[in-house]
Design an enzyme around this catalytic site. Structure first.
Site, PDB file in Angstrom:
ATOM      1  N   ARG A  45       0.548  -1.296  -0.082  1.00 57.11           N
ATOM      2  CA  ARG A  45       0.100  -0.114  -0.056  1.00 57.11           C
ATOM      3  C   ARG A  45       0.804   1.342  -0.152  1.00 57.11           C
ATOM      4  O   ARG A  45       0.642   2.377  -0.699  1.00 57.11           O
ATOM      5  CB  ARG A  45      -1.018   0.075   1.251  1.00 57.11           C
ATOM      6  CG  ARG A  45      -1.781   1.416   1.370  1.00 57.11           C
ATOM      7  CD  ARG A  45      -3.113   1.560   2.367  1.00 57.11           C
ATOM      8  NE  ARG A  45      -2.861   0.547   3.308  1.00 57.11           N
ATOM      9  CZ  ARG A  45      -2.246   0.581   4.361  1.00 57.11           C
ATOM     10  NH1 ARG A  45      -1.149   1.592   4.758  1.00 57.11           N
ATOM     11  NH2 ARG A  45      -2.333  -0.204   5.326  1.00 57.11           N
ATOM     12  N   TYR A  97     -16.311  18.613 -13.416  1.00 59.26           N
ATOM     13  CA  TYR A  97     -16.939  17.100 -13.595  1.00 59.26           C
ATOM     14  C   TYR A  97     -17.872  16.753 -12.656  1.00 59.26           C
ATOM     15  O   TYR A  97     -17.831  17.011 -11.455  1.00 59.26           O
ATOM     16  CB  TYR A  97     -15.644  16.158 -13.691  1.00 59.26           C
ATOM     17  CG  TYR A  97     -15.911  14.779 -13.631  1.00 59.26           C
ATOM     18  CD1 TYR A  97     -16.231  14.020 -14.774  1.00 59.26           C
ATOM     19  CD2 TYR A  97     -15.715  13.782 -12.540  1.00 59.26           C
ATOM     20  CE1 TYR A  97     -16.668  12.892 -14.972  1.00 59.26           C
ATOM     21  CE2 TYR A  97     -16.047  12.713 -12.486  1.00 59.26           C
ATOM     22  CZ  TYR A  97     -16.587  11.906 -13.665  1.00 59.26           C
ATOM     23  OH  TYR A  97     -16.793  10.617 -13.661  1.00 59.26           O
ATOM     24  N   ASP A 169      -7.585  19.870 -13.153  1.00 62.15           N
ATOM     25  CA  ASP A 169      -7.855  18.444 -13.686  1.00 62.15           C
ATOM     26  C   ASP A 169      -7.514  18.612 -15.158  1.00 62.15           C
ATOM     27  O   ASP A 169      -8.136  19.261 -16.025  1.00 62.15           O
ATOM     28  CB  ASP A 169      -9.597  18.367 -13.488  1.00 62.15           C
ATOM     29  CG  ASP A 169      -9.792  16.940 -13.776  1.00 62.15           C
ATOM     30  OD1 ASP A 169      -9.139  16.320 -14.740  1.00 62.15           O
ATOM     31  OD2 ASP A 169     -10.749  16.377 -13.201  1.00 62.15           O
ATOM     32  N   LYS A 194      -8.956   7.797 -18.882  1.00 56.32           N
ATOM     33  CA  LYS A 194      -9.193   8.452 -20.078  1.00 56.32           C
ATOM     34  C   LYS A 194      -7.972   8.120 -21.250  1.00 56.32           C
ATOM     35  O   LYS A 194      -7.357   7.122 -21.497  1.00 56.32           O
ATOM     36  CB  LYS A 194      -9.767   9.785 -20.019  1.00 56.32           C
ATOM     37  CG  LYS A 194     -10.618   9.956 -18.826  1.00 56.32           C
ATOM     38  CD  LYS A 194     -11.945   9.440 -19.013  1.00 56.32           C
ATOM     39  CE  LYS A 194     -13.021   9.284 -17.865  1.00 56.32           C
ATOM     40  NZ  LYS A 194     -13.127  10.426 -17.382  1.00 56.32           N
TER      41      LYS A 194
HETATM   42  C1  PLP Z   1     -13.720  10.594 -15.806  1.00 54.39           C
HETATM   43  C2  PLP Z   1     -13.294  12.133 -15.218  1.00 54.39           C
HETATM   44  C3  PLP Z   1     -13.124  12.014 -13.700  1.00 54.39           C
HETATM   45  C4  PLP Z   1     -13.059  10.857 -12.689  1.00 54.39           C
HETATM   46  O1  PLP Z   1     -12.388   9.804 -13.256  1.00 54.39           O
HETATM   47  P1  PLP Z   1     -12.590   8.359 -12.908  1.00 54.39           P
HETATM   48  O2  PLP Z   1     -11.316   7.565 -13.380  1.00 54.39           O
HETATM   49  O3  PLP Z   1     -14.016   8.099 -13.636  1.00 54.39           O
HETATM   50  O4  PLP Z   1     -13.015   8.149 -11.312  1.00 54.39           O
HETATM   51  C5  PLP Z   1     -12.507  13.319 -13.108  1.00 54.39           C
HETATM   52  N1  PLP Z   1     -12.296  14.361 -13.992  1.00 54.39           N
HETATM   53  C6  PLP Z   1     -12.682  14.308 -15.316  1.00 54.39           C
HETATM   54  C7  PLP Z   1     -12.430  15.560 -16.143  1.00 54.39           C
HETATM   55  C8  PLP Z   1     -13.177  13.290 -15.944  1.00 54.39           C
HETATM   56  O5  PLP Z   1     -13.510  13.143 -17.284  1.00 54.39           O
END
Ligand code: PLP
Length: 402
Positions: A45, A97, A169, A194
């Site tokens: 961890r 988001y 982000d 993504k």
């Molecule tokens: C998908 C997404 C998230 C969340 O990510 P997960 O991996 O689904 O928890 C956060 N910010 C943005 C801009 C996203 O597109």
């Protein structure tokens, strides 16, 4: 050094065996020579060699000091919010988001952290929203799904003046396209689910800090809260990153062609893509992004959910699914899918109408993708005779591009 060369050069060859692929250390613990005497790893961890390769790699790609890998993008966001304490306030982009909105509102507000939302596409709005309680500014650029752009340099300057942290982000841009730390951000987060992973095959999140001091704090939170990324998923993310710069370039090239086609399409009223000169903050996007990304969003000339549903179910290459950033093209209808939990009135305020369609443009041939959209528009209109008078005959459509 060029981005693709750097990426590949940053991935170490295994010292023990010479393995060109990063080994997957599928273990929970590490044998010690004497109590507390070990090779830098004691419990998985706290630290895992496979995860560490990914963490060091993302830190380098974002020009930060430290990187950390989490079980999801939301777990990464959660770790950043845990830097705050009761009484602190977050000033956040209003087009945030949805999952971050849910986390801030339904988890952290009850612990005494408040959030003020503002339209950060005008940096002055962020400056105006700051109070003496503000401890963190939270932006995304581009945003989801309407691709709004915020001026990271200007907002970072405001954050510095007030001694407040700025977290960006960077999921939609990816580090190949945009490096917020270079513009003064303190922290970068990614949903590595993504573009970073890029193959729609895992859920992962990353945090990068601009300083060692902030990195140590995130490391403490990562270990204390425990939402780490496992070794196999870390390995998949590393493998995704190996082709990141090639993929981002092609996603953007395809997306630009599709955006330009959509501007000309009669059924389309507005096209949202930062690479279009008519985008509100195109110049800012150009000054901070190398590529404009792979997401293109558009609205129909009639705000008709049934027609939108016909279109999103008529494509063949674009598969109907949530998420984005993978090699295979996806599309979604945000009002029924990603943004369903947002009340209609609030949804409409941020431009997410019932007929807004989001494309995650993949790596298929761009002409094939355009042909797929064309046939979907044709087949949807062929079966939707009741709408014909409204938008096929009497409307002179000028594609408004936002
Ligand atoms: C998908 C997404 C998230 C969340 O990510 P997960 O991996 O689904 O928890 C956060 N910010 C943005 C801009 C996203 O597109």
């Amino acid at each position: 050094m060029q981005e693709q060369t750097s990426i590949l050069n940053y991935i170490p060859v295994d010292e023990l065996t010479g393995s060109i692929a990063v080994p997957i250390y599928q273990t929970s613990t590490f044998v010690q020579d004497a109590p507390g005497v070990h090779k830098g790893f004691d419990y998985a961890r706290s630290n895992n060699p496979t995860r560490k390769v990914l963490e060091d790699l993302i830190a380098k790609l974002e020009n930060g000091t430290n990187g950390y890998a989490f079980a999801s993008g939301l777990a990464a966001i959660d770790a950043v919010v845990k830097l705050l304490k009761a009484g602190d306030e977050i000033v956040a982009v209003d087009d945030i988001y949805g999952g971050a909105f849910r986390l801030f509102t339904h988890i952290y507000e009850k612990f005494g952290i408040t959030v003020k939302y503002t339209d950060s596409t005008d940096a002055q709005n962020v400056a105006d929203a700051i109070s003496d309680k503000t401890a963190l500014i939270w932006i995304e650029s581009p945003t989801n799904p309407t691709l709004k752009i915020s001026d990271i340099r200007a907002i970072a300057k405001t954050a510095k003046q007030h001694g407040i942290l700025l977290c960006v982000d960077n999921t939609f841009a990816s580090p190949v396209s945009q490096k917020p730390i270079d513009f003064g951000a303190d922290i970068v987060v990614h949903s590595a689910t993504k573009y970073i992973s890029g193959h729609s095959d895992l859920i992962a999140g990353l945090v990068v800090t601009a300083t060692q001091e902030l990195g140590d704090k995130i490391k403490f939170i990562q270990n204390a809260s425990g939402a780490i990324l496992g070794p196999f998923d870390s390995w998949l993310a590393i493998r995704g990153i190996e082709t990141l710069s090639l993929r981002i370039r092609q996603h953007a090239e395809n997306a630009q062609k599709i955006a330009e086609y959509l501007v000309e399409e009669k059924l389309v009223k507005s096209v949202y893509y930062p690479g279009l000169k008519t985008h509100k903050n195109h110049e800012i996007a150009k000054s901070q992004q190398k590529y404009f990304g792979g997401v293109v969003t558009f609205d129909l000339v009639v705000d008709d959910k049934d027609l939108a549903i016909k279109i999103v179910t008529a494509t063949k290459l674009f598969k109907l699914a949530e998420s984005l950033g993978g090699v295979k093209s996806l599309l979604c209808l945000p009002c029924e899918m990603t943004h369903k939990s947002i009340p209609a009135e609030k949804r409409y305020q941020s431009g997410v109408t019932d007929s807004l369609i989001r494309l995650s443009v993949g790596l298929e041939d761009a002409d094939d993708l355009i042909a797929d959209l064309k046939q979907a528009f044709e087949s949807a209109t062929a079966t939707a005779t009741e709408f014909v008078p409204a938008w096929k005959t009497n409307v002179e459509v000028t594609s408004e591009v936002i």
